[in-house]
Design a protein around this motif. Sequence first.
Motif, PDB file in Angstrom:
ATOM      1  N   LEU A 179       0.747  -1.269   0.097  1.00  0.00           N
ATOM      2  CA  LEU A 179      -0.188  -0.083   0.016  1.00  0.00           C
ATOM      3  C   LEU A 179       0.806   1.272  -0.119  1.00  0.00           C
ATOM      4  CD1 LEU A 179      -2.683  -1.047   2.796  1.00  0.00           C
ATOM      5  CD2 LEU A 179      -2.954  -0.899   0.313  1.00  0.00           C
ATOM      6  N   GLU A 180       0.548   2.069  -0.836  1.00  0.00           N
ATOM      7  CA  GLU A 180       1.204   3.424  -0.738  1.00  0.00           C
ATOM      8  C   GLU A 180       0.324   4.423  -0.076  1.00  0.00           C
ATOM      9  OE1 GLU A 180       2.427   4.959  -4.817  1.00  0.00           O
ATOM     10  OE2 GLU A 180       3.944   3.357  -4.685  1.00  0.00           O
ATOM     11  N   VAL A 181       0.837   4.970   1.024  1.00  0.00           N
ATOM     12  CA  VAL A 181       0.093   5.464   2.008  1.00  0.00           C
ATOM     13  C   VAL A 181       0.519   7.088   2.067  1.00  0.00           C
ATOM     14  CG1 VAL A 181      -0.317   6.131   4.500  1.00  0.00           C
ATOM     15  CG2 VAL A 181       0.517   3.687   3.727  1.00  0.00           C
ATOM     16  N   ILE A 182      -0.511   7.830   1.352  1.00  0.00           N
ATOM     17  CA  ILE A 182      -0.414   9.133   1.071  1.00  0.00           C
ATOM     18  C   ILE A 182      -1.062  10.088   2.212  1.00  0.00           C
ATOM     19  CG2 ILE A 182      -0.861  10.876  -0.578  1.00  0.00           C
ATOM     20  CD1 ILE A 182      -0.672   8.438  -2.639  1.00  0.00           C
ATOM     21  N   ILE A 183      -0.520  11.137   2.557  1.00  0.00           N
ATOM     22  CA  ILE A 183      -1.071  12.231   3.573  1.00  0.00           C
ATOM     23  C   ILE A 183      -0.802  13.299   2.634  1.00  0.00           C
ATOM     24  CG2 ILE A 183      -0.499  13.548   5.496  1.00  0.00           C
ATOM     25  CD1 ILE A 183      -1.223  10.887   6.661  1.00  0.00           C
ATOM     26  N   SER A 209      -4.026  21.070  -1.096  1.00  0.00           N
ATOM     27  CA  SER A 209      -4.327  20.255  -2.349  1.00  0.00           C
ATOM     28  C   SER A 209      -3.122  20.350  -3.289  1.00  0.00           C
ATOM     29  CB  SER A 209      -5.662  20.752  -3.050  1.00  0.00           C
ATOM     30  OG  SER A 209      -5.407  22.149  -3.424  1.00  0.00           O
ATOM     31  N   ALA A 210      -2.972  19.238  -4.316  1.00  0.00           N
ATOM     32  CA  ALA A 210      -2.134  19.175  -5.305  1.00  0.00           C
ATOM     33  C   ALA A 210      -1.953  17.894  -6.152  1.00  0.00           C
ATOM     34  CB  ALA A 210      -0.437  19.366  -4.831  1.00  0.00           C
ATOM     35  N   GLY A 211      -1.471  17.743  -7.404  1.00  0.00           N
ATOM     36  CA  GLY A 211      -1.416  16.636  -7.914  1.00  0.00           C
ATOM     37  C   GLY A 211      -2.423  15.853  -8.245  1.00  0.00           C
ATOM     38  N   SER A 212      -2.551  14.792  -7.981  1.00  0.00           N
ATOM     39  CA  SER A 212      -3.696  13.861  -8.434  1.00  0.00           C
ATOM     40  C   SER A 212      -4.874  14.263  -7.611  1.00  0.00           C
ATOM     41  CB  SER A 212      -3.417  12.256  -8.246  1.00  0.00           C
ATOM     42  OG  SER A 212      -3.249  11.706  -6.786  1.00  0.00           O
ATOM     43  N   VAL A 267       3.729  19.977   1.505  1.00  0.00           N
ATOM     44  CA  VAL A 267       2.246  19.787   0.942  1.00  0.00           C
ATOM     45  C   VAL A 267       1.381  18.379   1.096  1.00  0.00           C
ATOM     46  CG1 VAL A 267       1.145  20.006  -1.481  1.00  0.00           C
ATOM     47  CG2 VAL A 267       2.892  21.547  -0.824  1.00  0.00           C
ATOM     48  N   ASP A 268       2.408  17.376   0.654  1.00  0.00           N
ATOM     49  CA  ASP A 268       1.896  16.056   0.811  1.00  0.00           C
ATOM     50  C   ASP A 268       3.023  14.982   0.613  1.00  0.00           C
ATOM     51  OD1 ASP A 268       2.512  15.637  -2.187  1.00  0.00           O
ATOM     52  OD2 ASP A 268       0.742  16.268  -2.778  1.00  0.00           O
ATOM     53  N   PHE A 269       2.960  13.624   0.855  1.00  0.00           N
ATOM     54  CA  PHE A 269       3.976  12.959   0.827  1.00  0.00           C
ATOM     55  C   PHE A 269       3.357  11.465   0.875  1.00  0.00           C
ATOM     56  CE2 PHE A 269       3.713  11.321   5.189  1.00  0.00           C
ATOM     57  CZ  PHE A 269       3.320  12.467   5.816  1.00  0.00           C
ATOM     58  N   LYS A 270       4.260  10.486   0.304  1.00  0.00           N
ATOM     59  CA  LYS A 270       3.826   9.040   0.433  1.00  0.00           C
ATOM     60  C   LYS A 270       4.761   8.228   1.205  1.00  0.00           C
ATOM     61  CE  LYS A 270       5.878   6.342  -2.563  1.00  0.00           C
ATOM     62  NZ  LYS A 270       7.059   5.502  -2.360  1.00  0.00           N
ATOM     63  N   LEU A 271       4.273   7.298   1.935  1.00  0.00           N
ATOM     64  CA  LEU A 271       5.066   6.452   2.914  1.00  0.00           C
ATOM     65  C   LEU A 271       4.823   4.886   2.250  1.00  0.00           C
ATOM     66  CD1 LEU A 271       4.324   7.831   6.167  1.00  0.00           C
ATOM     67  CD2 LEU A 271       6.328   8.201   4.898  1.00  0.00           C
ATOM     68  N   PRO A 317      12.669  14.014  -1.728  1.00  0.00           N
ATOM     69  CA  PRO A 317      12.036  15.040  -2.742  1.00  0.00           C
ATOM     70  C   PRO A 317      11.231  14.212  -3.941  1.00  0.00           C
ATOM     71  CG  PRO A 317      14.187  15.989  -2.082  1.00  0.00           C
ATOM     72  CD  PRO A 317      14.255  14.491  -1.764  1.00  0.00           C
ATOM     73  N   ASP A 318      11.656  12.723  -4.011  1.00  0.00           N
ATOM     74  CA  ASP A 318      11.113  12.114  -5.015  1.00  0.00           C
ATOM     75  C   ASP A 318       9.769  11.787  -4.328  1.00  0.00           C
ATOM     76  OD1 ASP A 318      13.280  11.830  -6.280  1.00  0.00           O
ATOM     77  OD2 ASP A 318      13.411   9.421  -6.356  1.00  0.00           O
ATOM     78  N   THR A 319       9.430  11.590  -3.116  1.00  0.00           N
ATOM     79  CA  THR A 319       8.241  10.839  -2.593  1.00  0.00           C
ATOM     80  C   THR A 319       7.405  11.961  -1.680  1.00  0.00           C
ATOM     81  OG1 THR A 319       9.237  10.409  -0.488  1.00  0.00           O
ATOM     82  CG2 THR A 319       9.130   8.611  -2.405  1.00  0.00           C
ATOM     83  N   CYS A 320       8.070  13.381  -1.772  1.00  0.00           N
ATOM     84  CA  CYS A 320       7.005  14.315  -0.967  1.00  0.00           C
ATOM     85  C   CYS A 320       6.810  15.634  -1.947  1.00  0.00           C
ATOM     86  CB  CYS A 320       7.920  14.862  -0.034  1.00  0.00           C
ATOM     87  SG  CYS A 320       8.349  13.708   1.470  1.00  0.00           S
TER      88      CYS A 320
HETATM   89  P1  TMP Z   1      -0.153  12.551  -6.338  1.00  0.00           P
HETATM   90  O1  TMP Z   1      -0.763  13.720  -5.816  1.00  0.00           O
HETATM   91  O2  TMP Z   1       0.512  12.335  -7.581  1.00  0.00           O
HETATM   92  O3  TMP Z   1      -1.073  11.343  -6.008  1.00  0.00           O
HETATM   93  O4  TMP Z   1       1.214  12.371  -5.138  1.00  0.00           O
HETATM   94  C1  TMP Z   1       0.946  12.518  -3.944  1.00  0.00           C
HETATM   95  C2  TMP Z   1       2.383  12.323  -3.281  1.00  0.00           C
HETATM   96  O5  TMP Z   1       2.871  11.066  -3.406  1.00  0.00           O
HETATM   97  C3  TMP Z   1       3.363  13.318  -3.964  1.00  0.00           C
HETATM   98  O6  TMP Z   1       4.173  13.741  -2.753  1.00  0.00           O
HETATM   99  C4  TMP Z   1       4.098  12.338  -4.764  1.00  0.00           C
HETATM  100  C5  TMP Z   1       4.286  10.876  -3.936  1.00  0.00           C
HETATM  101  N1  TMP Z   1       4.394   9.869  -5.071  1.00  0.00           N
HETATM  102  C6  TMP Z   1       5.217   9.010  -4.783  1.00  0.00           C
HETATM  103  O7  TMP Z   1       6.150   9.040  -4.066  1.00  0.00           O
HETATM  104  N2  TMP Z   1       5.313   7.986  -5.719  1.00  0.00           N
HETATM  105  C7  TMP Z   1       4.379   7.774  -6.732  1.00  0.00           C
HETATM  106  O8  TMP Z   1       4.139   6.941  -7.588  1.00  0.00           O
HETATM  107  C8  TMP Z   1       3.513   8.773  -6.961  1.00  0.00           C
HETATM  108  C9  TMP Z   1       2.511   8.644  -8.043  1.00  0.00           C
HETATM  109  C10 TMP Z   1       3.342   9.953  -5.861  1.00  0.00           C
END
Ligand code: TMP
Length: 236
Positions: free
Chosen positions: A89-93, A97-100, A174-178, A196-199
């Motif tokens: 699971l990619e956990v996104i906080i 608002s931004a991105g997807s 703004v947001d990040f993925k764990l 910076p790849d994941t936030c």
């Molecule tokens: P998103 O707005 O594209 O859904 O991304 C939300 C956050 O997750 C952003 O900080 C970037 C990170 N992210 C990853 O680390 N890996 C990924 O594959 C994606 C799509 C986003």
Amino acid sequence: MVKKEQLYEGKAKKVFATDDPEVVIVDYKDDATAFNGEKKGTITGKGAINNQMTNHLMRKLEEAGVPTHFVEELSERETAVKKVSIVPLEVIIRNLSAGSFSKRYGVEEGIVFGQPTIEFSYKDDALGDPLINDYHAVALGLATWDEIERIKKYAFAVNDFLKETLLACGITLVDFKLEFGKLSDGTIVLADEISPDTCRFWDVKTGEKLDKDRFRRDLGNVEGAYQEMARRLLGK
Ligand code: TMP
């Protein structure tokens, strides 16, 4: 610690076995991809920055009570970590608002939320990492309810710590993925990276993007953004 055979190569990291069955070595690459690998490139120096930034933050998170996979930094790009099985699971906080999120709901980027949001993606490249809810994750056997509750608690704790730490460096988180992993005894720990790849990192004053969106969106000065984040957070 003896570095042995390569176990796995991902988009941004390689993983090697060691002489300890409970420990592996991650080796961070300068390779960058976006849009599920459709866009490819190199960000010179990224591997070293992401390695050192992740380790710095994971050490602090351990102190703040969030268990992590971190064991020991071995070199600029290599770190020994506890061997885990990754919870897929990619956990996104999200704090703004931004991105997807902006795309999915048709809203501008930069709306400040009254409280952070959490969402999950099912980590499956062939399916394009689709959004998934907790009931579906349990139904698919990706995690148990107990594991999901623990993951949510840790993810919000990471957000509290990270938001404050970055604000002190003049950065809006703004947001990040764990990603989380399970040790052989079932313990859930924070794994993967925080970089910076994941936030998404925005300069507090100017709103300048200091993260991988510079690569994803062809904004230029990609290396400069990673170096600026290293300077602000690590003092180098
Ligand atoms: P998103 O707005 O594209 O859904 O991304 C939300 C956050 O997750 C952003 O900080 C970037 C990170 N992210 C990853 O680390 N890996 C990924 O594959 C994606 C799509 C986003």
